[in-house]
Design a protein around this motif. Structure first.
Motif, PDB file in Angstrom:
ATOM      1  N   GLY A   1     -19.540   8.815 -44.118  1.00  9.51           N
ATOM      2  CA  GLY A   1     -19.542   9.996 -44.964  1.00  9.51           C
ATOM      3  C   GLY A   1     -20.482  11.107 -44.558  1.00  9.51           C
ATOM      4  O   GLY A   1     -20.520  12.146 -45.206  1.00  9.51           O
ATOM      5  N   GLY A   2     -21.239  10.929 -43.492  1.00  5.61           N
ATOM      6  CA  GLY A   2     -22.120  12.003 -43.061  1.00  5.61           C
ATOM      7  C   GLY A   2     -21.320  13.145 -42.450  1.00  5.61           C
ATOM      8  O   GLY A   2     -20.109  13.070 -42.292  1.00  5.61           O
ATOM      9  N   GLY A   3     -22.033  14.226 -42.119  1.00  6.52           N
ATOM     10  CA  GLY A   3     -21.367  15.357 -41.489  1.00  6.52           C
ATOM     11  C   GLY A   3     -22.197  16.615 -41.574  1.00  6.52           C
ATOM     12  O   GLY A   3     -23.394  16.577 -41.870  1.00  6.52           O
ATOM     13  N   LEU A   4     -21.533  17.718 -41.310  1.00  2.53           N
ATOM     14  CA  LEU A   4     -22.167  19.044 -41.317  1.00  2.53           C
ATOM     15  C   LEU A   4     -21.695  19.800 -42.558  1.00  2.53           C
ATOM     16  O   LEU A   4     -20.485  19.853 -42.819  1.00  2.53           O
ATOM     17  N   VAL A   5     -22.635  20.371 -43.289  1.00  2.97           N
ATOM     18  CA  VAL A   5     -22.293  21.113 -44.495  1.00  2.97           C
ATOM     19  C   VAL A   5     -23.232  22.297 -44.628  1.00  2.97           C
ATOM     20  O   VAL A   5     -24.369  22.263 -44.123  1.00  2.97           O
ATOM     21  N   GLN A   6     -22.777  23.347 -45.268  1.00  2.00           N
ATOM     22  CA  GLN A   6     -23.627  24.506 -45.494  1.00  2.00           C
ATOM     23  C   GLN A   6     -24.568  24.243 -46.679  1.00  2.00           C
ATOM     24  O   GLN A   6     -24.272  23.434 -47.572  1.00  2.00           O
ATOM     25  N   ALA A   7     -25.677  24.959 -46.677  1.00  2.71           N
ATOM     26  CA  ALA A   7     -26.617  24.848 -47.790  1.00  2.71           C
ATOM     27  C   ALA A   7     -25.895  25.142 -49.103  1.00  2.71           C
ATOM     28  O   ALA A   7     -25.079  26.060 -49.187  1.00  2.71           O
ATOM     29  N   GLY A   8     -26.206  24.324 -50.103  1.00  2.00           N
ATOM     30  CA  GLY A   8     -25.547  24.452 -51.397  1.00  2.00           C
ATOM     31  C   GLY A   8     -24.320  23.568 -51.540  1.00  2.00           C
ATOM     32  O   GLY A   8     -23.797  23.412 -52.648  1.00  2.00           O
ATOM     33  N   GLY A   9     -23.870  22.999 -50.429  1.00  2.00           N
ATOM     34  CA  GLY A   9     -22.683  22.151 -50.458  1.00  2.00           C
ATOM     35  C   GLY A   9     -22.984  20.727 -50.850  1.00  2.00           C
ATOM     36  O   GLY A   9     -24.122  20.384 -51.221  1.00  2.00           O
ATOM     37  N   SER A  10     -21.962  19.884 -50.767  1.00  2.00           N
ATOM     38  CA  SER A  10     -22.067  18.493 -51.197  1.00  2.00           C
ATOM     39  C   SER A  10     -21.507  17.556 -50.134  1.00  2.00           C
ATOM     40  O   SER A  10     -20.620  17.932 -49.363  1.00  2.00           O
ATOM     41  N   LEU A  11     -22.035  16.347 -50.128  1.00  2.00           N
ATOM     42  CA  LEU A  11     -21.517  15.263 -49.313  1.00  2.00           C
ATOM     43  C   LEU A  11     -21.660  13.973 -50.098  1.00  2.00           C
ATOM     44  O   LEU A  11     -22.559  13.850 -50.942  1.00  2.00           O
ATOM     45  N   ARG A  12     -20.791  13.020 -49.805  1.00  2.00           N
ATOM     46  CA  ARG A  12     -20.889  11.699 -50.419  1.00  2.00           C
ATOM     47  C   ARG A  12     -20.966  10.649 -49.327  1.00  2.00           C
ATOM     48  O   ARG A  12     -20.055  10.542 -48.511  1.00  2.00           O
ATOM     49  N   LEU A  13     -22.053   9.919 -49.325  1.00  2.00           N
ATOM     50  CA  LEU A  13     -22.225   8.825 -48.382  1.00  2.00           C
ATOM     51  C   LEU A  13     -21.792   7.518 -49.033  1.00  2.00           C
ATOM     52  O   LEU A  13     -21.973   7.331 -50.236  1.00  2.00           O
ATOM     53  N   ALA A  14     -21.237   6.634 -48.228  1.00  2.00           N
ATOM     54  CA  ALA A  14     -20.853   5.315 -48.703  1.00  2.00           C
ATOM     55  C   ALA A  14     -21.466   4.252 -47.805  1.00  2.00           C
ATOM     56  O   ALA A  14     -21.679   4.482 -46.615  1.00  2.00           O
ATOM     57  N   CYS A  15     -21.755   3.103 -48.389  1.00  2.00           N
ATOM     58  CA  CYS A  15     -22.297   1.983 -47.628  1.00  2.00           C
ATOM     59  C   CYS A  15     -21.570   0.720 -48.075  1.00  2.00           C
ATOM     60  O   CYS A  15     -21.624   0.360 -49.264  1.00  2.00           O
ATOM     61  N   ALA A  16     -20.896   0.079 -47.135  1.00  2.00           N
ATOM     62  CA  ALA A  16     -20.159  -1.140 -47.434  1.00  2.00           C
ATOM     63  C   ALA A  16     -20.971  -2.349 -46.981  1.00  2.00           C
ATOM     64  O   ALA A  16     -21.398  -2.406 -45.821  1.00  2.00           O
ATOM     65  N   ALA A  17     -21.173  -3.289 -47.883  1.00  4.11           N
ATOM     66  CA  ALA A  17     -21.938  -4.494 -47.578  1.00  4.11           C
ATOM     67  C   ALA A  17     -20.996  -5.679 -47.412  1.00  4.11           C
ATOM     68  O   ALA A  17     -20.013  -5.810 -48.140  1.00  4.11           O
ATOM     69  N   SER A  18     -21.309  -6.544 -46.462  1.00  2.00           N
ATOM     70  CA  SER A  18     -20.531  -7.769 -46.257  1.00  2.00           C
ATOM     71  C   SER A  18     -21.483  -8.890 -45.866  1.00  2.00           C
ATOM     72  O   SER A  18     -22.648  -8.661 -45.550  1.00  2.00           O
ATOM     73  N   GLY A  19     -20.966 -10.110 -45.874  1.00  4.01           N
ATOM     74  CA  GLY A  19     -21.807 -11.261 -45.569  1.00  4.01           C
ATOM     75  C   GLY A  19     -22.376 -11.865 -46.839  1.00  4.01           C
ATOM     76  O   GLY A  19     -21.703 -11.939 -47.854  1.00  4.01           O
TER      77      GLY A  19
ATOM     78  N   THR B   1     -31.611   2.836 -61.488  1.00  2.41           N
ATOM     79  CA  THR B   1     -31.728   3.738 -60.348  1.00  2.41           C
ATOM     80  C   THR B   1     -33.130   4.337 -60.230  1.00  2.41           C
ATOM     81  O   THR B   1     -33.849   4.494 -61.222  1.00  2.41           O
ATOM     82  N   TYR B   2     -33.490   4.676 -59.001  1.00  2.00           N
ATOM     83  CA  TYR B   2     -34.770   5.283 -58.674  1.00  2.00           C
ATOM     84  C   TYR B   2     -34.506   6.377 -57.646  1.00  2.00           C
ATOM     85  O   TYR B   2     -33.647   6.220 -56.774  1.00  2.00           O
ATOM     86  N   TYR B   3     -35.280   7.464 -57.739  1.00  2.00           N
ATOM     87  CA  TYR B   3     -35.091   8.596 -56.841  1.00  2.00           C
ATOM     88  C   TYR B   3     -36.429   9.140 -56.349  1.00  2.00           C
ATOM     89  O   TYR B   3     -37.434   9.122 -57.063  1.00  2.00           O
ATOM     90  N   ALA B   4     -36.408   9.661 -55.128  1.00  2.00           N
ATOM     91  CA  ALA B   4     -37.534  10.448 -54.649  1.00  2.00           C
ATOM     92  C   ALA B   4     -37.568  11.757 -55.426  1.00  2.00           C
ATOM     93  O   ALA B   4     -36.516  12.289 -55.809  1.00  2.00           O
ATOM     94  N   GLU B   5     -38.761  12.285 -55.619  1.00  2.00           N
ATOM     95  CA  GLU B   5     -38.890  13.533 -56.378  1.00  2.00           C
ATOM     96  C   GLU B   5     -38.094  14.665 -55.727  1.00  2.00           C
ATOM     97  O   GLU B   5     -37.539  15.524 -56.407  1.00  2.00           O
ATOM     98  N   SER B   6     -38.039  14.645 -54.413  1.00  2.00           N
ATOM     99  CA  SER B   6     -37.391  15.739 -53.678  1.00  2.00           C
ATOM    100  C   SER B   6     -35.884  15.806 -53.887  1.00  2.00           C
ATOM    101  O   SER B   6     -35.271  16.838 -53.594  1.00  2.00           O
ATOM    102  N   VAL B   7     -35.287  14.727 -54.393  1.00  2.00           N
ATOM    103  CA  VAL B   7     -33.827  14.720 -54.566  1.00  2.00           C
ATOM    104  C   VAL B   7     -33.402  14.555 -56.019  1.00  2.00           C
ATOM    105  O   VAL B   7     -32.201  14.618 -56.322  1.00  2.00           O
ATOM    106  N   LYS B   8     -34.341  14.349 -56.922  1.00  2.00           N
ATOM    107  CA  LYS B   8     -34.005  14.176 -58.342  1.00  2.00           C
ATOM    108  C   LYS B   8     -33.231  15.381 -58.853  1.00  2.00           C
ATOM    109  O   LYS B   8     -33.604  16.528 -58.604  1.00  2.00           O
ATOM    110  N   GLY B   9     -32.153  15.088 -59.576  1.00  2.00           N
ATOM    111  CA  GLY B   9     -31.330  16.155 -60.123  1.00  2.00           C
ATOM    112  C   GLY B   9     -30.268  16.669 -59.169  1.00  2.00           C
ATOM    113  O   GLY B   9     -29.369  17.411 -59.574  1.00  2.00           O
ATOM    114  N   ARG B  10     -30.368  16.294 -57.891  1.00  2.00           N
ATOM    115  CA  ARG B  10     -29.384  16.739 -56.902  1.00  2.00           C
ATOM    116  C   ARG B  10     -28.573  15.567 -56.340  1.00  2.00           C
ATOM    117  O   ARG B  10     -27.390  15.727 -56.051  1.00  2.00           O
ATOM    118  N   PHE B  11     -29.209  14.419 -56.171  1.00  2.00           N
ATOM    119  CA  PHE B  11     -28.553  13.246 -55.597  1.00  2.00           C
ATOM    120  C   PHE B  11     -28.318  12.201 -56.685  1.00  2.00           C
ATOM    121  O   PHE B  11     -29.131  12.060 -57.617  1.00  2.00           O
TER     122      PHE B  11
END
Length: 123
Positions: free
Chosen positions: A8-26, A58-68
């Motif tokens: 889900g990573g990529g290039l986006v302009q400031a103000g935009g959105s992205l969604r990352l996913a992480c699949a766990a197995s094992g 859930t827990y968040y870093a202060e720098s991303v609270k309210g955005r992530f």
């Protein structure tokens, strides 16, 4: 052992959105918490967000609270990071992590790591 694969990573302009996913197995039954960390060039790996697998606390870093927002789908063994209002300073390689304990400060507390996915935010 637990395997983690990010997407889900990529290039986006400031103000935009992205969604990352992480699949766990094992041996996912051994997971107590999953988290997202990021590492920018010439910087230390830093905590972004974490979630307890069972209760969804859930827990968040202060720098991303309210955005992530971190979330998980237990039946799919997946965790997500919805990133809104992205800023150039969010540019980094984002890593998914999992383990039998949760930490909002130390990456060393997590036993399993994905390969990372690049997020680039242009100004």
């Amino acid at each position: 052992q637990v395997q983690l694969v990010e997407s889900g990573g990529g290039l986006v302009q400031a103000g935009g959105s992205l969604r990352l996913a992480c699949a766990a197995s094992g041996r996912t039954s051994s997971i107590y918490a999953m988290g997202w960390f990021r590492q920018a060039p010439d910087k230390e790996r830093e905590f972004v967000a974490a979630i307890t697998w069972s209760g969804g606390v859930t827990y968040y870093a202060e720098s991303v609270k309210g955005r992530f927002t971190i979330s998980r789908e237990k039946d799919k063994n997946e965790v997500y990071l919805q990133m809104n209002s992205l800023k150039p300073e969010d540019t980094a390689v984002y890593y998914c992590a999992a383990g039998p304990r949760l930490s909002t400060t130390s990456a060393r507390r997590y036993d399993y790591w994905g390969q990372g996915t690049q997020v680039t935010v242009s100004s």
